[in-house]
Design a protein around this motif. Structure first.
Motif, mmCIF file in Angstrom:
data_model
loop_
_atom_site.group_PDB
_atom_site.id
_atom_site.type_symbol
_atom_site.label_atom_id
_atom_site.label_comp_id
_atom_site.label_asym_id
_atom_site.label_seq_id
_atom_site.Cartn_x
_atom_site.Cartn_y
_atom_site.Cartn_z
ATOM 1 N N GLU A 44 0.885 -1.285 0.110
ATOM 2 C CA GLU A 44 -0.088 -0.124 0.028
ATOM 3 C C GLU A 44 1.054 1.198 0.079
ATOM 4 O O GLU A 44 0.389 2.218 -0.563
ATOM 5 N N TYR A 45 1.905 1.145 0.644
ATOM 6 C CA TYR A 45 3.006 2.369 0.740
ATOM 7 C C TYR A 45 3.924 2.295 -0.255
ATOM 8 O O TYR A 45 4.810 3.291 -0.340
ATOM 9 N N THR A 65 9.354 -1.623 1.443
ATOM 10 C CA THR A 65 8.257 -0.524 1.512
ATOM 11 C C THR A 65 8.797 0.868 1.776
ATOM 12 O O THR A 65 9.921 0.973 1.799
ATOM 13 N N ASN A 66 7.809 1.841 1.844
ATOM 14 C CA ASN A 66 8.392 3.213 2.114
ATOM 15 C C ASN A 66 7.698 3.549 3.468
ATOM 16 O O ASN A 66 6.624 3.159 3.750
ATOM 17 N N TYR A 67 8.296 4.496 4.230
ATOM 18 C CA TYR A 67 7.713 5.099 5.211
ATOM 19 C C TYR A 67 7.651 6.394 5.218
ATOM 20 O O TYR A 67 8.474 7.434 5.097
ATOM 21 N N PHE A 68 6.320 7.119 5.355
ATOM 22 C CA PHE A 68 5.975 8.167 5.093
ATOM 23 C C PHE A 68 5.983 9.136 6.204
ATOM 24 O O PHE A 68 5.438 8.881 7.200
#
Length: 456
Positions: A44-45, A65-68
């Motif tokens: 999702e990210y 994934t990415n950490y926003f």
């Protein structure tokens, strides 16, 4: 989404050699009770743009994934008579609001004035030496010109921009550690933070030292030189910026409940407490770093290095103390910060990360010295806002109002419920249990905990 973890974990060999999909497959199956839910959250990210996602995948190892973080802006920063809107990447409630409010306050009172004290950075070759100190000193005099000669290719571009190696010294540290010496070098790295440049030069110094020692007709004892490590120091007490605000005391007339004179007295006393009490200084400086770190992260710089240098600098005289200072003399209120900031505006993420590039454009593509001033002003503004609240209304009033939105997001409140609850807490402190109670009342459901009391 909260995911339940599986307590049965197994080690894995060769994880870094797996594809991204392979890493995720192992991760979700080995660590989560519901692998598909975990996989869906990780995906999702991801960026929908494959090129952007590949760029982010390559920033670090083992990316899954990415950490926003929220990317906010604080407008109305008048710094050296130029107006800025500061980019701030941070998750903590009220930081951006406090910085913006402080910027607006000083916008009407001359703004922030900054001055670069120095921009020198330092690195060391740490080594042990077991021979004659006099022999070592003699060898060092021969090494010095060789250090410059053997790094000419490494330093060519930096020298063309006005930087390079400034000085090299031999440091005898045997009084603190047996047989311990340093080659201490000072560098000017211009608009680059310069870590790779400095470390490359230091490693070349070490090669010069080893080769020269072994080529000399001296005793085996005098040849006994062991390089331990070559590394820049993130403590940069010679790369320092000062930011200041000042005005007449009577111009501090922004709070109806406190006279300007009372405010100035209370504010100065609050800073003085942070200067003499380490328990308070730690929280005081943490607030400063709220503003500084947010701009550092947004501009793609190393906030861990800045944190480490700042806290060491705050302890340089033997006791941890405030990074900011205040005087009230002859009717003039002055508040300032002096802080080490080794920043870069070229290299690293500045030309890679799309949001970092946007942040630099937002600031007008500053050089490193201008960015130092901007970042120092953000820390001073944050500290001013925190102290202003502490000595007047108290810190919780503004902080808890911002925290209210986090609670409402956790409860997944609807727009109508949010509006009703925000209106209800206009004149009340929104403690978590009270917000939950009001939320349950609106939905007509039982309060989850029996000890929660409704507020009236």
């Amino acid at each position: 989404m909260q995911l339940e973890t599986n307590v049965m974990k197994k080690p894995i060999k060769g994880f870094s050699k797996l594809s991204k999909e392979g890493k995720i497959e192992w991760l979700v199956n080995e660590h989560f009770e519901k692998p598909e839910a975990a996989r869906a959250l990780l995906e999702e990210y991801w960026h929908t743009d494959e090129k952007k996602q590949q760029l982010h995948d390559d920033f670090i190892e083992n990316t899954v994934t990415n950490y926003f973080l929220p990317f906010g802006v604080a407008p109305n920063f008048l710094i050296n008579d130029e107006l800025y809107t500061l980019p701030m990447a941070i998750e903590e409630s009220s930081v951006v609001a406090a910085a913006s409010k402080a910027a607006g306050f000083w916008l009407k009172r001359g703004g922030f004035k900054t001055e670069i004290v120095s921009t020198t950075k330092i690195g060391h070759v740490h080594f042990n030496y077991y021979g004659s100190v006099e022999t070592l000193k003699t060898m060092f005099e021969a090494w010095k010109p060789m250090f410059f000669e053997e790094t000419e290719e490494l330093t060519a571009n930096m020298r063309a921009r006005g930087g390079g190696i400034l000085s090299v010294e031999l440091k005898d540290k045997t009084d603190v550690l047996e047989n311990y010496f340093q080659i201490e070098a000072r560098f000017e790295t211009c608009d680059s933070m310069g870590a790779n440049f400095i470390n490359s030069c230091l490693e070349q110094f070490a090669q010069v030292m080893r080769a020269d020692v072994m080529s000399r007709d001296i005793s085996e004892e005098d040849k006994n030189l062991q390089v331990v490590m070559c590394i820049l120091s993130n403590y940069t007490p010679e790369c320092v910026v000062r930011a200041e605000v000042s005005c007449k005391v009577e111009e501090l007339n922004d709070d109806k409940d406190v006279t300007p004179e009372e405010f100035a007295t209370k504010f100065k006393r609050a800073v003085r407490i942070a200067e003499v009490e380490p328990y308070r200084a730690t929280t005081h400086n943490k607030g400063i770093m709220n503003g500084i770190d947010a701009v550092i992260i947004a501009t793609g710089n190393d906030f861990r290095a800045i944190e480490a240098a700042s806290h060491t600098y705050a302890s340089r005289n033997g006791q941890y103390t405030s990074l900011t200072h205040c005087t009230v003399e002859d009717g003039i209120f002055r508040f300032w910060i002096e802080i080490p900031l080794a920043l870069g505006t070229v290299g690293g993420l500045t030309k890679l990360h799309p949001m970092v590039k946007l942040a630099h454009e937002l600031l007008g593509h500053p050089n490193s010295e201008t960015l130092m001033g901007i970042v120092a002003a953000s820390g001073l503004a944050q500290n001013f806002g925190a102290l202003r609240a502490l000595v007047t209304t108290g810190i919780q009033k503004g902080h808890m109002k911002m925290h209210l939105f986090n609670i409402l997001n956790q409860l997944e409140a609807t727009t109508e419920e949010r509006d009703a609850i925000v209106a209800h807490f206009t004149d009340k402190v929104p403690h978590h249990n009270l917000v939950v109670a009001k939320f349950c009342e609106l939905r007509g459901i039982p309060v989850p905990r029996s000890d929660v009391k409704k507020d009236s």
